[in-house]
Design a protein around this motif. Structure first.
Motif, short mmCIF file in Angstrom:
data_model
loop_
_atom_site.label_atom_id
_atom_site.label_comp_id
_atom_site.label_asym_id
_atom_site.label_seq_id
_atom_site.Cartn_x
_atom_site.Cartn_y
_atom_site.Cartn_z
N ASP A 1 0.77 -1.12 -0.07
CA ASP A 1 0.04 -0.15 -0.09
C ASP A 1 0.89 1.32 -0.02
O ASP A 1 0.76 2.06 -0.86
CB ASP A 1 -0.81 0.08 1.26
CG ASP A 1 -2.24 -0.85 1.13
OD1 ASP A 1 -2.50 -0.99 0.11
OD2 ASP A 1 -2.56 -1.11 2.29
N PHE A 2 1.86 1.24 1.19
CA PHE A 2 2.83 2.49 1.11
C PHE A 2 3.48 2.83 -0.37
O PHE A 2 3.85 3.69 -0.78
CB PHE A 2 3.96 2.23 1.99
CG PHE A 2 3.27 2.21 3.38
CD1 PHE A 2 2.21 3.26 3.89
CD2 PHE A 2 3.61 1.48 4.46
CE1 PHE A 2 1.82 3.29 5.27
CE2 PHE A 2 3.24 1.47 5.71
CZ PHE A 2 2.51 2.42 6.13
N ARG A 3 3.62 1.63 -1.12
CA ARG A 3 4.39 1.68 -2.40
C ARG A 3 3.60 1.66 -3.65
O ARG A 3 4.24 1.62 -4.49
CB ARG A 3 5.53 0.56 -2.48
CG ARG A 3 6.32 0.51 -1.25
CD ARG A 3 7.22 -0.42 -0.99
NE ARG A 3 8.47 -0.20 -2.27
CZ ARG A 3 9.48 -1.01 -2.42
NH1 ARG A 3 9.37 -2.00 -1.52
NH2 ARG A 3 10.10 -0.82 -3.53
N ASN A 4 2.33 2.10 -3.31
CA ASN A 4 1.29 2.26 -4.27
C ASN A 4 1.28 0.98 -5.38
O ASN A 4 1.16 1.06 -6.37
CB ASN A 4 2.04 3.54 -5.32
CG ASN A 4 0.69 4.20 -6.11
OD1 ASN A 4 -0.62 3.97 -5.97
ND2 ASN A 4 1.14 4.65 -7.33
N VAL A 5 1.55 0.06 -4.83
CA VAL A 5 1.19 -1.37 -5.57
C VAL A 5 -0.31 -1.65 -5.26
O VAL A 5 -0.90 -2.06 -4.15
CB VAL A 5 1.85 -2.45 -5.18
CG1 VAL A 5 1.61 -3.48 -6.02
CG2 VAL A 5 3.27 -2.21 -5.41
N GLN A 6 -1.04 -1.56 -6.42
CA GLN A 6 -2.40 -1.76 -6.51
C GLN A 6 -2.79 -3.55 -6.69
O GLN A 6 -3.25 -3.85 -7.46
CB GLN A 6 -3.50 -0.92 -7.26
CG GLN A 6 -3.14 0.53 -6.97
CD GLN A 6 -3.87 1.40 -8.09
OE1 GLN A 6 -5.11 1.14 -7.95
NE2 GLN A 6 -2.99 1.84 -8.84
N TYR A 7 -2.43 -4.15 -5.37
CA TYR A 7 -2.40 -5.63 -5.54
C TYR A 7 -3.83 -6.33 -5.88
O TYR A 7 -4.73 -5.74 -5.50
CB TYR A 7 -1.55 -6.35 -4.35
CG TYR A 7 -2.25 -5.79 -2.86
CD1 TYR A 7 -3.53 -6.25 -2.53
CD2 TYR A 7 -1.50 -4.46 -2.33
CE1 TYR A 7 -3.69 -5.67 -1.36
CE2 TYR A 7 -1.97 -4.08 -1.13
CZ TYR A 7 -3.09 -4.79 -0.54
OH TYR A 7 -3.68 -4.30 0.37
N GLY A 8 -3.67 -7.44 -6.34
CA GLY A 8 -5.05 -8.33 -6.70
C GLY A 8 -5.08 -9.20 -5.46
O GLY A 8 -4.71 -9.03 -4.33
N MET A 9 -6.02 -10.26 -5.88
CA MET A 9 -6.20 -11.13 -4.71
C MET A 9 -5.28 -12.33 -5.00
O MET A 9 -4.89 -12.42 -5.96
CB MET A 9 -7.67 -11.59 -4.98
CG MET A 9 -8.71 -10.42 -4.38
SD MET A 9 -10.15 -10.81 -4.46
CE MET A 9 -11.05 -11.02 -5.92
N GLU A 10 -5.28 -13.35 -3.69
CA GLU A 10 -4.70 -14.32 -3.66
C GLU A 10 -5.30 -15.39 -4.55
O GLU A 10 -4.60 -16.46 -4.95
CB GLU A 10 -4.57 -14.82 -2.42
CG GLU A 10 -3.72 -13.61 -1.41
CD GLU A 10 -3.95 -13.82 -0.11
OE1 GLU A 10 -4.92 -14.66 0.41
OE2 GLU A 10 -3.25 -13.03 0.71
N ASP A 11 -6.56 -15.72 -4.63
CA ASP A 11 -7.10 -16.87 -5.01
C ASP A 11 -8.47 -16.01 -5.53
O ASP A 11 -8.98 -15.16 -5.49
CB ASP A 11 -7.44 -17.62 -4.16
CG ASP A 11 -8.03 -18.94 -4.53
OD1 ASP A 11 -8.26 -19.21 -5.92
OD2 ASP A 11 -8.13 -20.07 -3.73
#
Ligand SMILES: [Zn+2]
Length: 772
Positions: A530-540
């Motif tokens: 979050d801090f690094r502006n990564v708009q991650y997705g889901m694990e499954d």
């Protein structure tokens, strides 16, 4: 290997020496607690709750902590200027002070030391190995090489509390005392980034390089040329940028861009600072349509073509019979080698249809002159000639596993993508191999195909590869192809968190038993992302939808991840309803499912078109069983009330390869029927074609079937999105009453002559037989 030799809990704030520190700590807690999350509230990590990814080979936990403050000195020798400056920048960016450097002669009470050593034990004899020792007075990273020092610094980054990554400037930072000894299991740990199908700005590439470093990956495989775009500046061939870097989309808009040499040098330097190697990929002889749009004289027929604006595999490849083609490619490779210092140059070599070569006089002459018996050997000639050129310039060639066809050139390294077999074969021939099979390493695939756990289960060493050849498996890469990844947000959500799983597999070694532990550590990384502006997705996949019959029909959600909650909403209702028990399935229409994790909504709601119809849960007998790659819900897939989406892998499409659909529905009693609606997917790039012929039969005894005359077949016009469409057919007939209903949809047959897979069997994909 996770050895815990001593355990110690920091149970209170008493470890802090002065009242002033107490106050700083309390203020920090107030400041960060607004952000939520336990890890942020801590002042230093408890030795029992470290979240290191990848997991180090050896860790010994010790008592106490090391404090970094204005009183701390950072010492390193001149040959570690890069690493020392890098660490200083990291600390300074999150501190109210600038760390003091290089005061080697002074005796200090708080020292960070980076040091090259020569006396590592046998088990740490590896260029990337490092030893990190943190005691209350000194923090020391030692290694045999500066690369090892950099890997140690990355471990150090993860020993700070997550707030360290937030740019919040603190007066001091605390690190738990411990000893780590660490080295990678595999030497090649990479991410392929395709910047051709979609172009990503330099800043995005830099962000990814730093994330690779953070997870101890060491290779950025930079896919720079494609049918759909050329992304590298050329001085010698400027039309590669004026023409090949841009495509006209189907809607008439122009899409494209390229990196200037200045950009690329900055990227390479940024990577080098972090000991990441950028391997450029220049595709040949195939995937060359963009280049040939600017320089058609290097194709077989010299005809004008456009930069491709569609996805797939194209016939336009470089002519192998024309010497000037090789001059062109060699000049480009000279420019590439000037920018990229990597030992390896990737030349692609995949998916090169031989159609043009087979119809080209020059290519045919080349085969005759060189004594080549087929087009595969001509490809081998092509690759070998390029390899010789690269070797003469001190570089090594790596290419996709197709370069095995027609004979592998002498020193080539193979990247195996069509399963593990190509890699295994190459290793047995004593060629080096990088694994990236579609089964585990393709990040463009959806979570329904490759989820976090599946990537974590990956072992780059093929199961049946004899031990003597294991050393030829250098490692693996995850491949991020970007046909359907238009922007940074989509890119982030595809790469993260899945790439982190591969990073641990490749550094710490494959170990499925460690998954739960990995999963727990991963949870603490989300705040850093979050801090690094990564708009991650889901694990499954968040959930799968299932229907069943128990006196009445119900819809059930099966969660795919932990700690999820759901809400659902039928169309034409005002508000979503919290989901707890299975939903009564007594209507047709659009059902939307909202997913929440810790009360935060994850992504967009997912929509399903549900059909409550007369044949639901009727037993279905198949003449031709479905193909095991696409079973959907098996024997009830066509009568479960769930229809499919435009994604052919969504789990609702049942596939038949080369076969007709021929099924008999048993109504269990007499039912009156007036129409049947079936949806068929069409996606010719994936060889999925819709049927055009249908037959319906009825029977009262399941023995004798009578054909039913169709009044009409109504094909419903459907939207085509990226070449994919769902095609409903409504079969109407006079109202009839029957016990058994047989439905036949005739397979399209062989792929047509104008298709790249001409003559191959086609797929038939159906989701539901809706009986009304
Ligand atoms: Zn030719």
């Amino acid at each position: 290997m996770h050895n815990v030799l001593s355990k110690h809990n920091f149970s209170s704030l008493c470890a802090f020496a002065t009242l002033r520190e107490w106050l700083v700590v309390l203020i920090s807690i107030v400041l960060v607690s607004c952000g939520g999350g336990d890890a942020e509230n801590a002042d230093y990590l408890d030795v029992d709750s470290l979240y290191l990814i990848p997991e180090p080979a050896f860790i010994e936990k010790r008592d106490g902590y090391f404090k970094i403050s204005n009183d701390t000195y950072l010492n390193y020798s001149a040959d570690l200027e890069n690493e020392g400056s890098y660490l200083a920048k990291l600390i300074d960016s999150s501190s109210q002070f600038q760390i003091k450097k290089n005061l080697e002669t002074k005796v200090v009470s708080s020292e960070i030391e980076l040091k090259i050593v020569t006396d590592f034990p046998e088990e740490l004899q590896n260029g990337e190995a490092y030893r990190l020792i943190i005691s209350p007075e000194k923090l020391q990273i030692t290694a045999l090489t500066s690369t090892g020092i950099m890997r140690g610094i990355q471990t150090l980054r993860q020993l700070f509390v997550p707030a360290f990554h937030s740019n919040e400037k603190r007066e001091s930072w605390y690190l738990p005392c411990l000893k780590i000894e660490d080295k990678p299991a595999f030497e090649h740990r990479g991410l392929l980034l395709d910047v051709c199908r979609h172009f990503f700005e330099k800043e995005v590439v830099l962000k990814y390089i730093d994330l690779l470093a953070f997870y101890k990956m060491n290779i950025l495989h930079f896919h720079l040329t494609e049918d759909q775009g050329w992304r590298i500046q050329s001085d010698k061939y400027p039309m590669l940028n004026e023409i090949s870097s841009y495509r006209t989309e189907k809607d008439g808009s122009v899409y494209g861009g390229y990196y200037t040499k200045e950009d690329l040098k900055e990227i390479v330097a940024y990577a080098k600072e972090r000991h990441i190697i950028v391997i450029p990929e220049i595709e040949l002889p195939g995937h060359a349509q963009a280049a040939l749009a600017a320089y058609p004289e290097y194709s077989c027929n010299g005809r004008d073509i456009e930069v491709a604006n569609d996805w797939g595999v194209f016939k336009e490849i470089y002519c192998a019979g024309n010497d000037s083609t090789f001059v062109f490619l060699e000049n480009i490779l000279l420019e590439v080698m000037e920018i990229f210092p990597s030992e390896y140059i990737h030349i692609g070599g995949d998916e090169a249809p031989k159609f043009r070569w087979e119809h080209c006089a020059k290519c045919q002459k080349r085969m005759l002159d060189e004594g080549l018996k087929d087009a595969h050997e001509l490809q081998s000639y092509f690759i070998t000639r390029i390899e010789k050129f690269l070797n003469e310039h001190g570089r090594k060639l790596i290419g996709w596993d197709e370069i095995l066809e027609g004979g592998l050139s002498e020193n080539a390294t193979v990247q195996s993508w069509r399963g593990m077999d190509g890699g295994k074969l190459a290793a047995e021939q004593k060629h080096y191999v990088v694994m990236s099979p579609t089964s585990h390493c393709y990040l463009d695939y959806g979570l329904d195909n490759i989820d976090l756990k599946k990537i974590y289960s990956f072992n780059p060493i093929p199961e049946n590869l004899a031990k003597e050849y294991h050393k030829y498996i250098l490692g693996a890469e995850c491949n991020m192809w970007t046909e359907h990844v238009p922007d940074e947000k989509d890119l982030d959500s595809k790469v993260f968190p899945r790439m982190i799983a591969l990073a641990e597999v490749l550094w710490s070694g494959p170990d499925t038993a460690r998954y739960e532990d990995f999963y727990t550590r991963l949870q603490k990384h989300y705040v850093i992302l979050d801090f690094r502006n990564v708009q991650y997705g889901m694990e499954d996949v968040a959930f799968t939808l299932e229907t069943y019959f128990e006196d009445e029909a119900y819809i059930k959600l099966n969660p795919g991840m932990r700690n999820l909650s759901f809400q659902y909403q039928w169309e034409n209702t005002l508000n979503p309803t919290p989901y707890s028990d299975p939903i009564l399935f007594n209507q047709s229409g659009q059902l939307e499912i909202f997913t929440f994790k810790n009360d935060k909504q994850l992504g967009e709601p997912q929509s399903f078109i549900m059909k409550n119809h007369k044949a639901m849960f009727s037993p279905v007998a198949y003449k031709n069983r479905w193909n095991d790659y696409y079973p959907a819900a098996g024997e009830f897939a066509l009568v479960d009330g769930i229809t499919g989406s435009l994604n052919f892998r969504d789990g609702n499409w049942q596939g038949f390869w080369g076969d007709n659909l021929e099924v008999t529905l048993d109504f269990g009693g007499k039912k009156s029927v007036s129409s049947i609606t079936m949806h068929f997917l069409e996606y010719s790039n994936a060889w999925i074609m819709k049927p055009n012929q249908f037959q319906i039969y009825v029977s009262d005894d399941n023995q004798k079937f009578n054909p039913v005359e169709l009044i009409k077949i109504i094909p419903v016009n459907s939207n085509v999105v990226d070449g994919v469409s769902v095609n409903p057919f409504i079969l109407k007939f006079e109202k009839l009453e029957t016990f058994f209903l047989k439905v036949v949809a005739v397979n399209y047959g062989k792929m047509p002559a104008n298709h790249d897979a001409a003559g191959q069997d086609s797929w038939l994909f159906i989701d539901e037989i809706i009986v009304e």
